[in-house]
Design a protein around this motif. Sequence first.
Motif, mmCIF file in Angstrom:
data_model
loop_
_atom_site.group_PDB
_atom_site.id
_atom_site.type_symbol
_atom_site.label_atom_id
_atom_site.label_comp_id
_atom_site.label_asym_id
_atom_site.label_seq_id
_atom_site.Cartn_x
_atom_site.Cartn_y
_atom_site.Cartn_z
ATOM 1 N N GLY A 1 -4.540 6.144 4.616
ATOM 2 C CA GLY A 1 -5.117 4.823 4.568
ATOM 3 C C GLY A 1 -5.468 4.308 3.205
ATOM 4 N N SER B 1 -10.767 4.745 -1.308
ATOM 5 C CA SER B 1 -10.962 3.326 -0.998
ATOM 6 C C SER B 1 -11.760 2.653 -2.113
ATOM 7 N N SER C 1 -8.141 -0.748 3.904
ATOM 8 C CA SER C 1 -8.823 -0.663 2.615
ATOM 9 C C SER C 1 -7.824 -1.058 1.516
ATOM 10 N N LYS D 1 0.802 -1.224 0.000
ATOM 11 C CA LYS D 1 0.000 0.000 0.000
ATOM 12 C C LYS D 1 0.833 1.271 0.000
ATOM 13 N N ASN E 1 -6.597 -0.178 -1.264
ATOM 14 C CA ASN E 1 -6.145 0.828 -2.225
ATOM 15 C C ASN E 1 -4.691 1.168 -1.944
#
Length: 366
Positions: A366, A159, A151, A64, A153
């Motif tokens: 995130g 997300s 999430s 990520k 992504n």
Amino acid sequence: MAGEKKIETRIIRAPREAMDLAGMRLAAEALAAGALVVFPTETVYGLGANARDAQAVREIYAIKGRPPDNPLIVHLSHPGLIGTVASYIPPYAESLIERFVPGPLTLVLRRGEGLASLVSAGLDTVAVRCPSHPVAQAFLAMTGVPVAAPSANVSGRPSPTRVEHVLQDLDGRVPYVIDAGPSDVGLESTVLDVSGDTPILLRPGAVTALEIEETCGLPVQIADAQSTGPVRSPGVKYRHYAPSATVLVGNGRSLAARTRRTVDLVQAQLEAGARVGVFAPTAAVQAIEKAIRHRPDLVGSLRSVAFGEEDDSARAAARLFDTFRSMDREGVAVIVVQALPEHGLGAAFMNRVRKAAAGQAGAGGG
Ligand code: TXA
Ligand code: MG
């Protein structure tokens, strides 16, 4: 992702009524053994790893591009398992579990034994969530382990609410993606810190502060991302949910004022020569289309997504991230989002819209 070694990503089709159970079992076994698997939930898709496997959890952060100080949510197939990852559940949190779990509510509790320490990014708490999505529940049960999952992504991007979004970010980086179609809620879960004497709302979501207060009979403190002192929810300080396009917000005190502001912003951006996207109630989109109908030069530069009535915040929430991603792909430079009143899901919607509209600085959340 240039230079990264690509693997083959296998997509497992799992509509609710006809889940590919054999495929899901294969993915669940792979996860328990250290692989990463993307799975559906009612909020957004998650990028899962065995929460007891430090190497697997490390890989989540790497794939990520997530800052190491931003902890992960541990997903469980049912609420009866919370005690296996948390060391204490205060009585007022029990009432919340009773009413909202499984569902789009994440509880931050005192951390139990046995989890990779990176899951909590060094904090002495752990965030726990039991999704209500039947495919998520079946998959989590098959893994037989607690599943750490942010999430699915790349950090900072909106997300994913569809597998198409997951593949935009993670194709060739994970061995399995379980596809159950579009997410119902479309915004990430409410994050509530219940590790202390009273609840603190860290991230608004489909379960609202009002519902929490009514259920546990305690006032909910709203965490302020701007406040100084120790960061309670590290994730909130980063720019999130952001398309590449600039996001502008059509706000105002009444529906008429919000609509007018949205129409004005879109027109001004079109006049300035930008390719413009608008995400607004149908009435605003119709007003814009009417205002520019004699300007074919402007009509060609407008991309619009109407979500019905202003009070249909569930529909607006479900389509927000998909709209961000599809407008980005169409080369839109500016996205104008009409503000919603901040009650119910509108509060969570506006939280995400404001973060998307915030400056480019501090990307990497995130
Ligand atoms: O709906 C959701 O919550 C989705 C699905 C996949 O379950 N997950 C999700 O995860 O949105 P993520 O990693 O994108 O966001 C987790 C949020 C972050 O803001 C993080 O800082 C916060 O939860 N968090 C996690 N553990 C925490 C902890 N121990 N204390 C405070 N905040 C925590
Ligand atoms: Mg996230």
